[in-house]
Design an enzyme around this catalytic site. Structure first.
Site, PDB file in Angstrom:
ATOM      1  N   TRP A 140       0.819  -1.214   0.000  1.00  0.00           N
ATOM      2  CA  TRP A 140       0.000   0.000   0.000  1.00  0.00           C
ATOM      3  C   TRP A 140       0.845   1.253   0.000  1.00  0.00           C
ATOM      4  CZ3 TRP A 140      -4.332  -0.252  -2.160  1.00  0.00           C
ATOM      5  CH2 TRP A 140      -5.150  -1.375  -2.030  1.00  0.00           C
TER       6      TRP A 140
ATOM      7  N   ASP B 152      -1.901   6.744   6.051  1.00  0.00           N
ATOM      8  CA  ASP B 152      -2.996   5.927   5.520  1.00  0.00           C
ATOM      9  C   ASP B 152      -3.350   4.923   6.615  1.00  0.00           C
ATOM     10  OD1 ASP B 152      -4.659   4.100   4.302  1.00  0.00           O
ATOM     11  OD2 ASP B 152      -3.317   3.639   2.624  1.00  0.00           O
TER      12      ASP B 152
ATOM     13  N   LYS C 122     -12.861  -1.166   6.151  1.00  0.00           N
ATOM     14  CA  LYS C 122     -12.135  -2.154   6.948  1.00  0.00           C
ATOM     15  C   LYS C 122     -12.669  -2.161   8.381  1.00  0.00           C
ATOM     16  CE  LYS C 122      -9.604  -2.361   3.180  1.00  0.00           C
ATOM     17  NZ  LYS C 122      -8.438  -1.616   2.881  1.00  0.00           N
TER      18      LYS C 122
HETATM   19  C1  PLP Z   1      -7.876  -1.250   1.475  1.00  0.00           C
HETATM   20  C2  PLP Z   1      -6.739  -0.303   1.523  1.00  0.00           C
HETATM   21  C3  PLP Z   1      -6.559   0.674   0.532  1.00  0.00           C
HETATM   22  C4  PLP Z   1      -7.468   0.778  -0.684  1.00  0.00           C
HETATM   23  O1  PLP Z   1      -8.623   1.428  -0.407  1.00  0.00           O
HETATM   24  P1  PLP Z   1      -9.708   1.743  -1.555  1.00  0.00           P
HETATM   25  O2  PLP Z   1     -10.911   2.062  -0.770  1.00  0.00           O
HETATM   26  O3  PLP Z   1      -9.839   0.528  -2.420  1.00  0.00           O
HETATM   27  O4  PLP Z   1      -9.225   2.902  -2.314  1.00  0.00           O
HETATM   28  C5  PLP Z   1      -5.499   1.549   0.662  1.00  0.00           C
HETATM   29  N1  PLP Z   1      -4.665   1.485   1.708  1.00  0.00           N
HETATM   30  C6  PLP Z   1      -4.800   0.546   2.670  1.00  0.00           C
HETATM   31  C7  PLP Z   1      -3.847   0.519   3.799  1.00  0.00           C
HETATM   32  C8  PLP Z   1      -5.841  -0.374   2.601  1.00  0.00           C
HETATM   33  O5  PLP Z   1      -5.973  -1.304   3.550  1.00  0.00           O
END
Ligand code: PLP
Length: 360
Positions: A102, A172, A196
């Site tokens: 990521w 993030d 999540k």
């Molecule tokens: C799931 C995830 C993403 C992607 O998110 P989207 O909603 O598909 O844009 C980005 N970063 C992390 C750490 C994730 O777990």
């Protein structure tokens, strides 16, 4: 009705109580005669739902008044572009810490908008460890330092907060937001896709220190300009209203369960059940450095990958789904977010024991 134990990395399992309440309120929300899905985002009912979700998030995370909370769309992948569009213009450059899939995606996308430096990388360990802060090479002239606080695919998580001095820290937090107490004041900006730990997909939460707004590159679309959204209370465009409503119910549920400290205790206890089993097993293994193991996403391998399919089939038959690992890491992955009950993890470990006895 039988509900499965859903170990999906996202969209992920939600608290059953939340789904039941949403079902009860589906046709007629609080006597309004309509579903939340049918409400005007500018009507008093939805404005109340929106305000309550924000205030619960502020309360749970202890968000200082000098931060704006934005409810946006585009997901964390959208934010990979939206963050640099809004923040990199200050000095033209940013530092990124590469801890896996990521963060790699984030830094690649940011290169379109300015100069990106890799301040540290976990590549030498094949991304099984978070690089120690003493190894980071930070540029004091960077507009911000970007991290991914929990690598959902690799299963590495920061259990400490980096010190980036006067340079704002951007995180993030898609896969570990609301999983434990954090000090928001140590961050300049936090973003997370909701699917999540916070609600359904379609909602992206951005928590941004006010003084960081107002430096957006001229190419920034208005709907993705933090200042524009903040000035419009996240209503510059129609926000994802139903996702905000469900997130509000999840936040209320988390508060009733005791808030961030209780979530941390619960998540530590759950992860311990699984890691303890993995550590004594000679059939299953996890290769992440102990200090950096994720409490949310636990990748693990079978000694013999030829048995992967049989393992997944057997799990499915016992009502445990979405355990297949990401293709980059292979093997299995159990995502055990806030809403996964400890019974789910115990059932998984029980099944792993049986499988090991049979095939080990
Ligand atoms: C799931 C995830 C993403 C992607 O998110 P989207 O909603 O598909 O844009 C980005 N970063 C992390 C750490 C994730 O777990």
């Amino acid at each position: 009705m039988t509900r499965v134990f859903n170990f999906s990395p996202g969209p992920a399992t939600l608290p059953e109580a939340v789904l039941r309440q949403a079902a009860d309120e589906m046709l007629d929300w609080h006597g309004s005669g309509m579903s939340v899905m049918e409400m005007s985002h500018r009507g008093k009912e939805f404005i109340g739902i929106h305000a309550e979700a924000e205030s619960l998030l502020r309360e749970l995370m202890g968000i200082p008044a000098s931060y704006k909370v934005l409810f946006m769309q585009g997901g964390a992948i959208g934010e990979n572009a939206i963050v640099p569009m809004n923040l990199i213009g200050k000095t033209g450059s940013a530092d990124y810490v590469n801890t896996g899939e990521w963060s790699k995606k984030s830094l690649k996308e940011a290169k379109t908008y300015g100069k990106v430096s890799i301040a540290a990388s976990g590549e030498a360990s094949n991304f099984t460890a978070i690089p120690k802060q003493s190894e980071w090479k930070l540029d004091p002239n960077a507009s911000y330092v970007h991290i991914c606080s929990n690598e959902t695919i690799g299963g590495v998580e920061y259990h400490w907060t980096p010190d980036t001095g006067a340079v704002p820290l951007v995180a993030d937090m898609s896969s570990n937001i609301l999983s434990r107490p954090i000090d928001v004041s140590k961050y300049g900006l936090i973003y997370a896709g909701a699917q999540k730990n916070m609600g359904p997909s379609g909602l992206t939460v951005v928590i941004v220190r006010e003084d960081l707004m107002g430096h957006a590159l001229p190419i920034t679309p208005s709907a993705f300009n933090y200042k524009t959204q903040a000035d419009a209370d996240s209503m510059y465009n129609t926000p994802p209203t139903y996702a905000i409503y469900i997130a509000g119910l999840v936040l209320k549920h988390v508060k009733e369960r005791g808030g961030m400290a209780a979530m941390q205790e619960h998540n530590r206890a759950k992860a311990k059940v699984l890691y303890d089993y993995l550590d004594q097993s000679r059939f299953f293994s996890n290769s992440v450095a102990r200090d950096d193991r994720s409490l949310m996403n636990v990748p693990f391998q079978l000694r013999d990958a030829a048995l992967d399919e049989a393992f997944l089939k057997g799990a499915q038959a016992k009502g445990m789904i979405q355990l297949k690992g990401h293709r980059v890491v292979g093997g299995m992955r159990a995502s055990i977010y806030n809403a996964m009950p400890i019974e789910g993890v115990r059932a998984l470990v029980q099944y792993m024991k049986e499988f090991e006895q049979q095939h080990g």
